[in-house]
Design a protein around this motif. Sequence first.
Motif, PDB file in Angstrom:
ATOM      1  N   PRO A   4       0.828  -1.223   0.000  1.00  0.00           N
ATOM      2  CA  PRO A   4       0.000   0.000   0.000  1.00  0.00           C
ATOM      3  C   PRO A   4       0.853   1.260   0.000  1.00  0.00           C
ATOM      4  N   ASP A   5       0.281   2.326  -0.568  1.00  0.00           N
ATOM      5  CA  ASP A   5       0.994   3.612  -0.626  1.00  0.00           C
ATOM      6  C   ASP A   5       0.980   4.292   0.744  1.00  0.00           C
ATOM      7  N   LEU A   6       2.062   4.972   1.054  1.00  0.00           N
ATOM      8  CA  LEU A   6       2.148   5.743   2.294  1.00  0.00           C
ATOM      9  C   LEU A   6       3.029   6.956   2.061  1.00  0.00           C
ATOM     10  N   LYS A   7       2.549   8.107   2.508  1.00  0.00           N
ATOM     11  CA  LYS A   7       3.353   9.334   2.405  1.00  0.00           C
ATOM     12  C   LYS A   7       3.946   9.656   3.764  1.00  0.00           C
ATOM     13  N   LYS A 260      -1.466   0.996  15.430  1.00  0.00           N
ATOM     14  CA  LYS A 260      -2.029   2.356  15.530  1.00  0.00           C
ATOM     15  C   LYS A 260      -1.959   3.097  14.198  1.00  0.00           C
ATOM     16  N   LEU A 261      -1.019   2.696  13.348  1.00  0.00           N
ATOM     17  CA  LEU A 261      -0.762   3.447  12.111  1.00  0.00           C
ATOM     18  C   LEU A 261      -1.293   2.744  10.863  1.00  0.00           C
ATOM     19  N   GLN A 262      -1.929   1.576  11.026  1.00  0.00           N
ATOM     20  CA  GLN A 262      -2.234   0.744   9.858  1.00  0.00           C
ATOM     21  C   GLN A 262      -3.211   1.392   8.877  1.00  0.00           C
ATOM     22  N   ASN A 263      -4.043   2.311   9.346  1.00  0.00           N
ATOM     23  CA  ASN A 263      -4.998   2.956   8.435  1.00  0.00           C
ATOM     24  C   ASN A 263      -4.556   4.356   7.995  1.00  0.00           C
ATOM     25  N   CYS A 264      -3.335   4.730   8.331  1.00  0.00           N
ATOM     26  CA  CYS A 264      -2.846   6.076   8.009  1.00  0.00           C
ATOM     27  C   CYS A 264      -2.379   6.155   6.557  1.00  0.00           C
ATOM     28  N   LYS A 265      -2.607   7.309   5.961  1.00  0.00           N
ATOM     29  CA  LYS A 265      -2.123   7.585   4.598  1.00  0.00           C
ATOM     30  C   LYS A 265      -0.963   8.579   4.599  1.00  0.00           C
ATOM     31  N   VAL A 283      13.797   4.620  10.805  1.00  0.00           N
ATOM     32  CA  VAL A 283      12.333   4.586  10.820  1.00  0.00           C
ATOM     33  C   VAL A 283      11.780   4.632   9.392  1.00  0.00           C
ATOM     34  N   VAL A 284      12.341   5.480   8.552  1.00  0.00           N
ATOM     35  CA  VAL A 284      11.897   5.566   7.152  1.00  0.00           C
ATOM     36  C   VAL A 284      12.120   4.227   6.454  1.00  0.00           C
ATOM     37  N   ASP A 285      13.274   3.595   6.691  1.00  0.00           N
ATOM     38  CA  ASP A 285      13.562   2.287   6.084  1.00  0.00           C
ATOM     39  C   ASP A 285      12.571   1.230   6.555  1.00  0.00           C
ATOM     40  N   ALA A 286      12.163   1.290   7.832  1.00  0.00           N
ATOM     41  CA  ALA A 286      11.199   0.321   8.360  1.00  0.00           C
ATOM     42  C   ALA A 286       9.850   0.464   7.660  1.00  0.00           C
ATOM     43  N   PHE A 287       9.413   1.703   7.422  1.00  0.00           N
ATOM     44  CA  PHE A 287       8.160   1.907   6.690  1.00  0.00           C
ATOM     45  C   PHE A 287       8.300   1.425   5.240  1.00  0.00           C
ATOM     46  N   SER A 288       9.462   1.639   4.660  1.00  0.00           N
ATOM     47  CA  SER A 288       9.685   1.235   3.266  1.00  0.00           C
ATOM     48  C   SER A 288       9.614  -0.280   3.090  1.00  0.00           C
ATOM     49  N   ALA A 289       9.842  -1.008   4.162  1.00  0.00           N
ATOM     50  CA  ALA A 289       9.755  -2.474   4.093  1.00  0.00           C
ATOM     51  C   ALA A 289       8.300  -2.956   4.106  1.00  0.00           C
ATOM     52  N   HIS A 290       7.377  -2.084   4.500  1.00  0.00           N
ATOM     53  CA  HIS A 290       5.964  -2.469   4.608  1.00  0.00           C
ATOM     54  C   HIS A 290       5.066  -1.770   3.584  1.00  0.00           C
ATOM     55  N   TYR A 291       5.525  -0.619   3.075  1.00  0.00           N
ATOM     56  CA  TYR A 291       4.689   0.215   2.210  1.00  0.00           C
ATOM     57  C   TYR A 291       5.480   0.662   0.969  1.00  0.00           C
ATOM     58  N   SER A 294       6.489   7.330  -0.247  1.00  0.00           N
ATOM     59  CA  SER A 294       7.007   8.590  -0.811  1.00  0.00           C
ATOM     60  C   SER A 294       7.353   9.499   0.356  1.00  0.00           C
ATOM     61  N   VAL A 295       8.473  10.190   0.253  1.00  0.00           N
ATOM     62  CA  VAL A 295       8.972  11.013   1.352  1.00  0.00           C
ATOM     63  C   VAL A 295       9.017  12.472   0.928  1.00  0.00           C
ATOM     64  N   GLU A 296       8.446  13.331   1.776  1.00  0.00           N
ATOM     65  CA  GLU A 296       8.498  14.781   1.529  1.00  0.00           C
ATOM     66  C   GLU A 296       9.009  15.475   2.789  1.00  0.00           C
ATOM     67  N   GLU A 297       9.975  16.351   2.628  1.00  0.00           N
ATOM     68  CA  GLU A 297      10.474  17.131   3.763  1.00  0.00           C
ATOM     69  C   GLU A 297       9.746  18.465   3.802  1.00  0.00           C
ATOM     70  N   VAL A 298       9.186  18.791   4.958  1.00  0.00           N
ATOM     71  CA  VAL A 298       8.451  20.048   5.130  1.00  0.00           C
ATOM     72  C   VAL A 298       9.331  20.991   5.948  1.00  0.00           C
ATOM     73  N   VAL A 299       9.882  21.992   5.283  1.00  0.00           N
ATOM     74  CA  VAL A 299      10.861  22.894   5.909  1.00  0.00           C
ATOM     75  C   VAL A 299      10.157  24.152   6.392  1.00  0.00           C
ATOM     76  N   THR A 300      10.257  24.428   7.695  1.00  0.00           N
ATOM     77  CA  THR A 300       9.656  25.646   8.243  1.00  0.00           C
ATOM     78  C   THR A 300      10.707  26.693   8.603  1.00  0.00           C
ATOM     79  N   SER A 301      11.951  26.262   8.810  1.00  0.00           N
ATOM     80  CA  SER A 301      13.049  27.206   9.065  1.00  0.00           C
ATOM     81  C   SER A 301      14.365  26.475   8.859  1.00  0.00           C
ATOM     82  N   GLU A 302      15.436  27.239   8.734  1.00  0.00           N
ATOM     83  CA  GLU A 302      16.774  26.654   8.598  1.00  0.00           C
ATOM     84  C   GLU A 302      17.623  27.075   9.785  1.00  0.00           C
TER      85      GLU A 302
END
Length: 315
Positions: A4-7, A260-265, A283-291, A294-302
């Motif tokens: 399944p897809d997961l963002k 807890k996260l199985q129905n999350c998109k 953590v990202v690699d663990a999700f990639s093994a199940h889903y 797609s990864v997006e970085e949300v930058v609010t400041s540097e």
Amino acid sequence: MSAPDLKLLLAAPRGFCAGVDRAIQIVERTLEKYGAPVYVRHEIVHNRYVVENLEKKGAVFVDELSDVPKDVPVIFSAHGVAKAVPQEAERRNMFYIDATCPLVSKVHREAERHEKDGMEIVLIGHRGHPEVIGTMGQLEDGRISLVETVEDAKEFQPQNPTAKLAYLTQTTLSVDETRDIVETLRSRFPDIASPKKEDICYATTNRQAAVKQLASHCDGMLVIGAPNSSNSMRLVEVAKKSGCQNVSLVQRASDIPWEKLQNCKNIGITAGASAPETLVEEVVDAFSAHYTVSVEEVVTSEEHVTFKLPRVLEN
């Protein structure tokens, strides 16, 4: 059958702050310069992964100076220590290096200055936290009053009704909750003096702002950090207050609450200021093994803050 897809939405900034980075460098440089073992009083930062990695390199973590053998370096943690600790180290002729975050040291100097000016001091913070113990320990017992909640601020009574008041804060508090406490104190004591520059550190503020931005776009969130990390626990609280109720604190990928996260998109991920980026990648690699991720970085400041190492370690 395809996964399944997961963002995954990664908060930025996240993870190590300049004070944590400096403290870890201090332990590593001390090991390089003086050899193992190097002793550290308390966890250098609140993260077991970091502590265990340093232990593998030869760092030994102890509770008190009495646990440190003679003739080995001892390092004080990033959270800061009461004045009695370096005084005891000097009395024992110990070689110590102070890894206190410079932004915590700033609060210590403010406390000293306020006392010198004859002011009564209120510290906003969490009882028992190492930083609070260190800050209150800059002055004699009873010279700083601790306020933890708005209710405490409503009930606080100055020891000396004629003295001018000043407040300080722990550097890792919830920005919003602290504002409410400060407003309560100001409503009761309009002349209370505030820090010249906000005590809550830039990294705490930035990470909470990033979580606020993410929370409303996620149906699940993970905060990577330790349960004894104040700034990580505050990120969990901020995420819930900002619109995402499905929030979990995890120390690493093995703690992910899959049910807890199985129905999350859309799952938001951030990391407390003492959690390394390696754990985010894990953590990202663990999700990639199940889903199909797609990864997006949300930058609010540097952030471009760096702190110098103690002079003894510069060469």
